[in-house]
Write a protein that holds these residues in place. Sequence first.
Motif, PDB file in Angstrom:
ATOM      1  N   THR A 182     -65.568 -83.236  55.167  1.00  0.00           N
ATOM      2  CA  THR A 182     -64.451 -82.955  56.072  1.00  0.00           C
ATOM      3  C   THR A 182     -64.834 -81.927  57.124  1.00  0.00           C
ATOM      4  OG1 THR A 182     -62.854 -83.451  54.315  1.00  0.00           O
ATOM      5  CG2 THR A 182     -62.061 -82.178  56.197  1.00  0.00           C
ATOM      6  N   VAL A 183     -65.448 -80.839  56.680  1.00  0.00           N
ATOM      7  CA  VAL A 183     -65.845 -79.771  57.605  1.00  0.00           C
ATOM      8  C   VAL A 183     -66.883 -80.279  58.600  1.00  0.00           C
ATOM      9  CG1 VAL A 183     -67.049 -77.554  57.771  1.00  0.00           C
ATOM     10  CG2 VAL A 183     -65.256 -77.882  56.061  1.00  0.00           C
ATOM     11  N   ALA A 184     -67.834 -81.081  58.118  1.00  0.00           N
ATOM     12  CA  ALA A 184     -68.870 -81.621  59.018  1.00  0.00           C
ATOM     13  C   ALA A 184     -68.240 -82.478  60.107  1.00  0.00           C
ATOM     14  CB  ALA A 184     -69.875 -82.440  58.215  1.00  0.00           C
ATOM     15  N   ARG A 185     -67.303 -83.336  59.723  1.00  0.00           N
ATOM     16  CA  ARG A 185     -66.653 -84.203  60.712  1.00  0.00           C
ATOM     17  C   ARG A 185     -65.773 -83.407  61.667  1.00  0.00           C
ATOM     18  NH1 ARG A 185     -69.823 -88.347  61.265  1.00  0.00           N
ATOM     19  NH2 ARG A 185     -69.640 -89.980  59.681  1.00  0.00           N
ATOM     20  N   ALA A 186     -65.018 -82.439  61.138  1.00  0.00           N
ATOM     21  CA  ALA A 186     -64.122 -81.657  61.991  1.00  0.00           C
ATOM     22  C   ALA A 186     -64.905 -80.806  62.979  1.00  0.00           C
ATOM     23  CB  ALA A 186     -63.218 -80.775  61.131  1.00  0.00           C
ATOM     24  N   THR A 187     -66.018 -80.250  62.528  1.00  0.00           N
ATOM     25  CA  THR A 187     -66.811 -79.383  63.395  1.00  0.00           C
ATOM     26  C   THR A 187     -67.455 -80.162  64.529  1.00  0.00           C
ATOM     27  OG1 THR A 187     -67.293 -77.910  61.529  1.00  0.00           O
ATOM     28  CG2 THR A 187     -68.698 -77.708  63.463  1.00  0.00           C
ATOM     29  N   THR A 188     -67.971 -81.356  64.223  1.00  0.00           N
ATOM     30  CA  THR A 188     -68.695 -82.119  65.241  1.00  0.00           C
ATOM     31  C   THR A 188     -67.815 -83.053  66.047  1.00  0.00           C
ATOM     32  OG1 THR A 188     -69.263 -83.829  63.610  1.00  0.00           O
ATOM     33  CG2 THR A 188     -70.833 -82.033  63.911  1.00  0.00           C
TER      34      THR A 188
ATOM     35  N   GLY B 252     -64.036 -82.913  65.934  1.00  0.00           N
ATOM     36  CA  GLY B 252     -62.688 -82.435  66.197  1.00  0.00           C
ATOM     37  C   GLY B 252     -61.775 -82.472  64.987  1.00  0.00           C
ATOM     38  N   THR B 253     -60.673 -81.740  65.093  1.00  0.00           N
ATOM     39  CA  THR B 253     -59.722 -81.609  63.998  1.00  0.00           C
ATOM     40  C   THR B 253     -59.152 -82.951  63.560  1.00  0.00           C
ATOM     41  OG1 THR B 253     -59.098 -79.388  64.749  1.00  0.00           O
ATOM     42  CG2 THR B 253     -57.572 -80.513  63.269  1.00  0.00           C
ATOM     43  N   LYS B 254     -58.792 -83.796  64.524  1.00  0.00           N
ATOM     44  CA  LYS B 254     -58.202 -85.097  64.200  1.00  0.00           C
ATOM     45  C   LYS B 254     -59.136 -85.930  63.328  1.00  0.00           C
ATOM     46  CE  LYS B 254     -56.328 -89.285  66.358  1.00  0.00           C
ATOM     47  NZ  LYS B 254     -56.026 -89.967  67.650  1.00  0.00           N
ATOM     48  N   THR B 255     -60.426 -85.929  63.669  1.00  0.00           N
ATOM     49  CA  THR B 255     -61.392 -86.695  62.892  1.00  0.00           C
ATOM     50  C   THR B 255     -61.595 -86.075  61.521  1.00  0.00           C
ATOM     51  OG1 THR B 255     -62.513 -87.402  64.907  1.00  0.00           O
ATOM     52  CG2 THR B 255     -63.763 -87.573  62.869  1.00  0.00           C
TER      53      THR B 255
ATOM     54  N   GLY C 222     -60.334 -86.508  55.655  1.00  0.00           N
ATOM     55  CA  GLY C 222     -59.571 -86.107  54.483  1.00  0.00           C
ATOM     56  C   GLY C 222     -58.619 -87.190  54.016  1.00  0.00           C
ATOM     57  N   ALA C 223     -58.012 -87.899  54.989  1.00  0.00           N
ATOM     58  CA  ALA C 223     -57.107 -88.995  54.640  1.00  0.00           C
ATOM     59  C   ALA C 223     -57.869 -90.121  53.948  1.00  0.00           C
ATOM     60  CB  ALA C 223     -56.405 -89.522  55.898  1.00  0.00           C
TER      61      ALA C 223
ATOM     62  N   SER D 175     -65.040 -91.707  65.916  1.00  0.00           N
ATOM     63  CA  SER D 175     -63.583 -91.764  66.050  1.00  0.00           C
ATOM     64  C   SER D 175     -62.919 -91.468  64.715  1.00  0.00           C
ATOM     65  CB  SER D 175     -63.157 -93.145  66.530  1.00  0.00           C
ATOM     66  OG  SER D 175     -63.360 -94.116  65.504  1.00  0.00           O
ATOM     67  N   ALA D 176     -61.635 -91.142  64.784  1.00  0.00           N
ATOM     68  CA  ALA D 176     -60.874 -90.872  63.568  1.00  0.00           C
ATOM     69  C   ALA D 176     -60.817 -92.109  62.673  1.00  0.00           C
ATOM     70  CB  ALA D 176     -59.458 -90.409  63.933  1.00  0.00           C
ATOM     71  N   ARG D 177     -60.689 -93.283  63.285  1.00  0.00           N
ATOM     72  CA  ARG D 177     -60.628 -94.518  62.495  1.00  0.00           C
ATOM     73  C   ARG D 177     -61.941 -94.760  61.738  1.00  0.00           C
ATOM     74  NH1 ARG D 177     -58.424 -99.843  65.416  1.00  0.00           N
ATOM     75  NH2 ARG D 177     -56.637 -98.409  65.493  1.00  0.00           N
ATOM     76  N   GLN D 178     -63.065 -94.540  62.430  1.00  0.00           N
ATOM     77  CA  GLN D 178     -64.358 -94.703  61.772  1.00  0.00           C
ATOM     78  C   GLN D 178     -64.517 -93.705  60.633  1.00  0.00           C
ATOM     79  OE1 GLN D 178     -66.694 -94.243  65.434  1.00  0.00           O
ATOM     80  NE2 GLN D 178     -67.733 -96.168  64.930  1.00  0.00           N
ATOM     81  N   ALA D 179     -64.137 -92.462  60.894  1.00  0.00           N
ATOM     82  CA  ALA D 179     -64.260 -91.425  59.866  1.00  0.00           C
ATOM     83  C   ALA D 179     -63.420 -91.766  58.642  1.00  0.00           C
ATOM     84  CB  ALA D 179     -63.829 -90.073  60.446  1.00  0.00           C
TER      85      ALA D 179
END
Length: 203
Positions: A23-29, A31-34, A39-40, A103-107
Amino acid sequence: MLTTYFLIVLGFVFIPGPATLLTVARATTSGTKTGIATGAGITAGDFLHTIMAVVGISAAIAASATLFTVIKYLGAGYLVYLGLRAILERTPLDPGRGMVPISARQAFRHAIVAEVLNPKTALFFLAFLPQFVAPERGAVMVQLTILGGVFALIGFFSTIVYSLAAGGLGNFLRRNPTVLRWQGKVVGGIYCALGLRLALQER
């Protein structure tokens, strides 16, 4: 009993682990939404693990060394694949472009697959949830479903907290061209490390 369970899970999910790192890796690189989408996805995977525990699939994984190993290596391979793809992907170096690597969908999709293909999570649900089931209080399957749902939702709350913190830091870091150059390699390295960690784990 449910209050005790809630407090134990609350303490457990805020201890940094693989889900937190992803989660932290995705949010840092990205953005928060991703980060929240990651997490979802993990939460959706935990709901699926709850269903697996209720219907007995997790018990089958626990009973079969071969099945456990196959699922473990599938999950490890998937994480390493994501990691290598992130490492090899070329990243634009213009901070002004506001590039979002994923993207958020990919994540969300990646996180679901990674979580479902983690047999350690399946065994955790199988071993942890029944400890808080009281047969005299009603249907065991219903209790297991509620306990698993509570665990997944509390876990999602923790990933939101981590995403907000990491996303804010990431917005600052992504203004730096050097960070942009290395962000894919860092997140890719985290995914590869988690994949290798899963591959080396025993039952």
